[in-house]
Design a protein around this motif. Structure first.
Motif, PDB file in Angstrom:
ATOM      1  N   THR A 171       0.863  -1.117  -0.056  1.00 31.97           N
ATOM      2  CA  THR A 171       0.176  -0.117  -0.051  1.00 31.97           C
ATOM      3  C   THR A 171       0.727   1.053  -0.010  1.00 31.97           C
ATOM      4  O   THR A 171       1.959   1.130  -0.119  1.00 31.97           O
ATOM      5  CB  THR A 171      -0.857   0.095   1.254  1.00 31.97           C
ATOM      6  N   ASP A 172       0.244   2.333  -0.184  1.00 32.49           N
ATOM      7  CA  ASP A 172       1.168   3.656  -0.146  1.00 32.49           C
ATOM      8  C   ASP A 172       1.742   3.761   1.294  1.00 32.49           C
ATOM      9  O   ASP A 172       2.846   4.316   1.287  1.00 32.49           O
ATOM     10  CB  ASP A 172       0.299   4.915  -0.326  1.00 32.49           C
ATOM     11  N   ALA A 173       0.913   3.455   2.499  1.00 34.48           N
ATOM     12  CA  ALA A 173       1.437   3.295   3.778  1.00 34.48           C
ATOM     13  C   ALA A 173       2.563   2.487   3.743  1.00 34.48           C
ATOM     14  O   ALA A 173       3.871   2.729   4.523  1.00 34.48           O
ATOM     15  CB  ALA A 173       0.552   3.209   4.891  1.00 34.48           C
ATOM     16  N   GLY A 174       2.647   1.319   3.293  1.00 38.38           N
ATOM     17  CA  GLY A 174       3.673   0.403   3.073  1.00 38.38           C
ATOM     18  C   GLY A 174       4.816   0.842   2.389  1.00 38.38           C
ATOM     19  O   GLY A 174       6.016   0.496   2.773  1.00 38.38           O
ATOM     20  N   ARG A 175       4.805   1.693   1.361  1.00 43.62           N
ATOM     21  CA  ARG A 175       5.872   2.369   0.430  1.00 43.62           C
ATOM     22  C   ARG A 175       6.433   3.352   1.516  1.00 43.62           C
ATOM     23  O   ARG A 175       7.714   3.645   1.550  1.00 43.62           O
ATOM     24  CB  ARG A 175       5.313   2.787  -0.684  1.00 43.62           C
ATOM     25  N   GLN A 176       5.726   4.133   2.271  1.00 43.28           N
ATOM     26  CA  GLN A 176       6.311   5.103   3.163  1.00 43.28           C
ATOM     27  C   GLN A 176       7.096   4.448   4.317  1.00 43.28           C
ATOM     28  O   GLN A 176       7.935   4.886   4.513  1.00 43.28           O
ATOM     29  CB  GLN A 176       5.304   5.824   3.962  1.00 43.28           C
ATOM     30  N   PHE A 177       6.436   3.484   4.971  1.00 40.99           N
ATOM     31  CA  PHE A 177       7.254   2.590   5.797  1.00 40.99           C
ATOM     32  C   PHE A 177       8.389   2.008   5.330  1.00 40.99           C
ATOM     33  O   PHE A 177       9.559   1.962   5.909  1.00 40.99           O
ATOM     34  CB  PHE A 177       6.530   1.429   6.411  1.00 40.99           C
ATOM     35  N   TYR A 178       8.535   1.357   4.256  1.00 41.88           N
ATOM     36  CA  TYR A 178       9.644   0.821   3.704  1.00 41.88           C
ATOM     37  C   TYR A 178      10.935   2.077   3.328  1.00 41.88           C
ATOM     38  O   TYR A 178      11.920   1.819   3.607  1.00 41.88           O
ATOM     39  CB  TYR A 178       9.317   0.317   2.112  1.00 41.88           C
ATOM     40  N   ARG A 179      10.373   3.127   3.016  1.00 39.67           N
ATOM     41  CA  ARG A 179      11.217   4.231   2.777  1.00 39.67           C
ATOM     42  C   ARG A 179      12.097   4.585   4.101  1.00 39.67           C
ATOM     43  O   ARG A 179      13.130   4.905   4.332  1.00 39.67           O
ATOM     44  CB  ARG A 179      10.734   5.645   2.027  1.00 39.67           C
ATOM     45  N   GLU A 180      11.317   4.649   5.252  1.00 41.90           N
ATOM     46  CA  GLU A 180      11.444   5.100   6.529  1.00 41.90           C
ATOM     47  C   GLU A 180      12.595   3.959   7.026  1.00 41.90           C
ATOM     48  O   GLU A 180      13.598   4.376   7.623  1.00 41.90           O
ATOM     49  CB  GLU A 180      10.537   5.217   7.535  1.00 41.90           C
ATOM     50  N   LYS A 181      12.350   2.633   6.823  1.00 41.11           N
ATOM     51  CA  LYS A 181      13.266   1.566   7.173  1.00 41.11           C
ATOM     52  C   LYS A 181      14.524   1.511   6.174  1.00 41.11           C
ATOM     53  O   LYS A 181      15.544   1.254   6.937  1.00 41.11           O
ATOM     54  CB  LYS A 181      12.559   0.403   7.069  1.00 41.11           C
ATOM     55  N   CYS A 182      14.568   1.940   5.119  1.00 44.72           N
ATOM     56  CA  CYS A 182      15.661   2.078   4.366  1.00 44.72           C
ATOM     57  C   CYS A 182      16.484   3.366   4.937  1.00 44.72           C
ATOM     58  O   CYS A 182      17.754   3.490   5.085  1.00 44.72           O
ATOM     59  CB  CYS A 182      15.332   2.368   3.008  1.00 44.72           C
ATOM     60  N   GLU A 183      16.071   4.313   5.183  1.00 46.16           N
ATOM     61  CA  GLU A 183      16.826   5.567   5.958  1.00 46.16           C
ATOM     62  C   GLU A 183      17.334   5.108   7.177  1.00 46.16           C
ATOM     63  O   GLU A 183      18.491   5.336   7.574  1.00 46.16           O
ATOM     64  CB  GLU A 183      15.661   6.880   6.072  1.00 46.16           C
ATOM     65  N   GLU A 184      16.518   4.284   8.144  1.00 47.38           N
ATOM     66  CA  GLU A 184      17.023   3.759   8.985  1.00 47.38           C
ATOM     67  C   GLU A 184      18.177   2.906   8.824  1.00 47.38           C
ATOM     68  O   GLU A 184      19.394   3.055   9.776  1.00 47.38           O
ATOM     69  CB  GLU A 184      15.875   2.973   9.820  1.00 47.38           C
ATOM     70  N   TRP A 185      18.166   2.090   7.924  1.00 48.29           N
ATOM     71  CA  TRP A 185      19.371   1.368   7.776  1.00 48.29           C
ATOM     72  C   TRP A 185      20.597   1.938   7.272  1.00 48.29           C
ATOM     73  O   TRP A 185      21.627   1.658   7.697  1.00 48.29           O
ATOM     74  CB  TRP A 185      18.967   0.463   6.550  1.00 48.29           C
ATOM     75  N   HIS A 186      20.427   3.202   6.754  1.00 54.27           N
ATOM     76  CA  HIS A 186      21.546   3.902   6.121  1.00 54.27           C
ATOM     77  C   HIS A 186      22.090   4.543   7.342  1.00 54.27           C
ATOM     78  O   HIS A 186      23.574   4.570   7.649  1.00 54.27           O
ATOM     79  CB  HIS A 186      21.115   5.103   5.168  1.00 54.27           C
ATOM     80  N   VAL A 187      21.320   5.139   8.348  1.00 53.08           N
ATOM     81  CA  VAL A 187      22.011   5.394   9.747  1.00 53.08           C
ATOM     82  C   VAL A 187      22.704   4.512  10.408  1.00 53.08           C
ATOM     83  O   VAL A 187      23.794   4.467  11.141  1.00 53.08           O
ATOM     84  CB  VAL A 187      20.747   6.183  10.580  1.00 53.08           C
ATOM     85  N   LEU A 188      21.883   3.127  10.490  1.00 52.18           N
ATOM     86  CA  LEU A 188      22.692   2.128  11.376  1.00 52.18           C
ATOM     87  C   LEU A 188      23.776   1.754  10.674  1.00 52.18           C
ATOM     88  O   LEU A 188      24.869   1.480  11.299  1.00 52.18           O
ATOM     89  CB  LEU A 188      21.667   0.969  11.480  1.00 52.18           C
ATOM     90  N   ARG A 189      23.948   1.465   9.267  1.00 53.65           N
ATOM     91  CA  ARG A 189      25.124   1.021   8.817  1.00 53.65           C
ATOM     92  C   ARG A 189      26.099   1.927   8.844  1.00 53.65           C
ATOM     93  O   ARG A 189      27.471   1.689   9.127  1.00 53.65           O
ATOM     94  CB  ARG A 189      24.813   1.196   7.226  1.00 53.65           C
ATOM     95  N   HIS A 190      26.022   3.316   9.023  1.00 53.03           N
ATOM     96  CA  HIS A 190      26.825   4.532   9.222  1.00 53.03           C
ATOM     97  C   HIS A 190      27.372   4.300  10.597  1.00 53.03           C
ATOM     98  O   HIS A 190      28.805   4.376  10.903  1.00 53.03           O
ATOM     99  CB  HIS A 190      26.569   5.896   9.096  1.00 53.03           C
ATOM    100  N   ILE A 191      26.580   4.170  11.672  1.00 54.14           N
ATOM    101  CA  ILE A 191      26.958   3.887  13.054  1.00 54.14           C
ATOM    102  C   ILE A 191      27.670   2.776  13.144  1.00 54.14           C
ATOM    103  O   ILE A 191      28.767   2.707  13.823  1.00 54.14           O
ATOM    104  CB  ILE A 191      25.882   3.643  13.991  1.00 54.14           C
ATOM    105  N   MET A 192      27.324   1.536  12.670  1.00 53.48           N
ATOM    106  CA  MET A 192      28.013   0.384  12.775  1.00 53.48           C
ATOM    107  C   MET A 192      29.622   0.195  11.948  1.00 53.48           C
ATOM    108  O   MET A 192      30.499  -0.311  12.742  1.00 53.48           O
ATOM    109  CB  MET A 192      27.317  -0.980  12.068  1.00 53.48           C
ATOM    110  N   GLN A 193      29.735   1.139  10.971  1.00 55.87           N
ATOM    111  CA  GLN A 193      31.004   1.209  10.394  1.00 55.87           C
ATOM    112  C   GLN A 193      31.807   1.882  11.068  1.00 55.87           C
ATOM    113  O   GLN A 193      33.165   1.871  11.192  1.00 55.87           O
ATOM    114  CB  GLN A 193      30.644   2.021   9.034  1.00 55.87           C
TER     115      GLN A 193
END
Length: 110
Positions: free
Chosen positions: A80-102
């Protein structure tokens, strides 16, 4: 093999990524996950269907009955559109997490 604890937080994101292009059903999504991970990750059926139920309850996916296969109708899922938004948020979260873990991962062997 990856720990299921590590992957647990990303299962929803992985499933939603498979629905971005087209609707799909459980077995196909499971097979794609295993193939795209090079066999490094296999999502168990119970994990997959629990995630579908959660995603549907949250309004991130909807389901419908597809064509009959071997006497059974497949359940297809669509994002759904809400699912697409949630997916984008989780991708942004992943980029932050990856930066922290590096910041903590040592590149040279210990």
């Amino acid at each position: 093999m990856l720990s299921s604890d590590i992957m647990r937080g990303y299962n929803d994101t992985i499933i939603l990524s498979q629905l971005l292009e087209r609707d799909s059903y459980g077995y196909e999504i499971s097979r794609n996950i295993q193939e795209l991970s090079g066999g490094a990750y296999t999502m168990r059926e119970t994990t997959l269907y629990a995630a579908f139920n959660r995603l549907e309850r949250l309004g991130y996916v909807t389901s419908y009955q597809g064509t009959e296969t071997f006497g059974r109708k497949r359940t297809y899922y669509t994002i759904t559109d809400a699912g697409r938004q949630f997916y984008r948020e989780k991708c942004e979260e992943w980029h932050v997490l990856r930066h922290i873990m590096q910041s903590f991962i040592k590149e040279e062997p210990l």
